[in-house]
Design an enzyme around this catalytic site. Sequence first.
Site, short mmCIF file in Angstrom:
data_model
loop_
_atom_site.label_atom_id
_atom_site.label_comp_id
_atom_site.label_asym_id
_atom_site.label_seq_id
_atom_site.Cartn_x
_atom_site.Cartn_y
_atom_site.Cartn_z
N HIS A 55 50.50 13.73 12.54
CA HIS A 55 50.69 12.35 12.98
C HIS A 55 52.11 12.18 13.51
CE1 HIS A 55 52.21 12.07 8.86
NE2 HIS A 55 52.68 10.85 9.08
N HIS A 57 54.84 10.28 12.82
CA HIS A 57 56.06 9.83 12.13
C HIS A 57 57.20 10.84 12.31
CE1 HIS A 57 53.78 6.82 9.36
NE2 HIS A 57 54.20 6.27 10.48
N ASP A 59 59.43 12.09 10.43
CA ASP A 59 59.59 13.16 9.45
C ASP A 59 58.49 14.23 9.58
OD1 ASP A 59 57.88 11.03 8.39
OD2 ASP A 59 57.87 12.15 6.50
N HIS A 60 57.69 14.12 10.64
CA HIS A 60 56.65 15.14 10.92
C HIS A 60 56.81 15.76 12.31
CE1 HIS A 60 54.27 14.03 7.29
NE2 HIS A 60 55.05 12.97 7.41
N HIS A 170 54.40 15.95 1.51
CA HIS A 170 55.50 15.43 0.69
C HIS A 170 55.36 15.85 -0.77
CE1 HIS A 170 57.39 12.67 3.63
NE2 HIS A 170 56.16 12.51 4.09
FE FE Z 1 55.68 11.62 6.01
ZN ZN Z 2 53.86 9.64 7.69
#
Ligand code: FE
Ligand code: ZN
Length: 256
Positions: A55, A57, A59-60, A170
């Site tokens: 996805h 975001h 942090d990805h 995570h």
């Molecule tokens: Fe995340």
């Molecule tokens: Zn996310």
Amino acid sequence: MLEIHQLSVLSDNYVYLVRDSVTGQTGAVDPAMAEPVLAALKRLDWTLSFIINTHHHPDHVGGNDALVRETGCQVVGPRADAARIPGITLEVGDGDEFALGEAKAQVFDVPGHTRGHIAYWFRDAAALFCGDTLFALGCGRLFEGTPAQMWHSLSKLKVLPPETRIYCAHEYTQSNGRFALSVEPANSRLVARMQRVDELRAAGQPTVPSTLEEEMATNPFLRPDSLEIQHTLGLPGAALVDVFGATRALKDNFRS
Ligand code: FE
Ligand code: ZN
């Protein structure tokens, strides 16, 4: 065979380097940043073929641009969210098969956390890369979707083989588990699992991956049929989607 190498980055993200040992094709699942991925690739003597995104975001996908620049790799990601995946070259969606050399992954659309979220199931390796949809003892927050969408998404993952390893993005297990215990304190598997989780975290060890079998037995977001959870929420006999939605809402406001 799929080799899997787990990297801890940022405060609690996991990036997975995956390699098909037949062809040497290598992927980086949700590279939050580029530097640690490049360093690990060098250490392992692996050559990056694909970024594999679940996805959009930051942090990805934060490492996408630099990794493409440094390695010339392809970027596979959700067709439904292609405009938000930096550098995407291969768009996939529900029912598609993604081939990392000889290692084949089935793609599932799993909207809820984001509207374009996807998951990759490497059937022969019994490995699921599910980003921020299913966590160890938890599930993703509903930033762009409804409880009904997320429940439908989780229902696709619930039916995978119990031995499937859950490679989520995570390390949230300990705080997820405190919430899980608050809604299902008499679940003995959960109590035992949390003891193990506390030990692992005290030793600085990851609690991920888990297996789907463990999640089915202990993760409250996969257990709306639990009479204890229904009782805790004051929803005995309610529809599973409503119990799930109430559990998600309670977790949003939970302070452990
Ligand atoms: Fe995340
Ligand atoms: Zn996310």
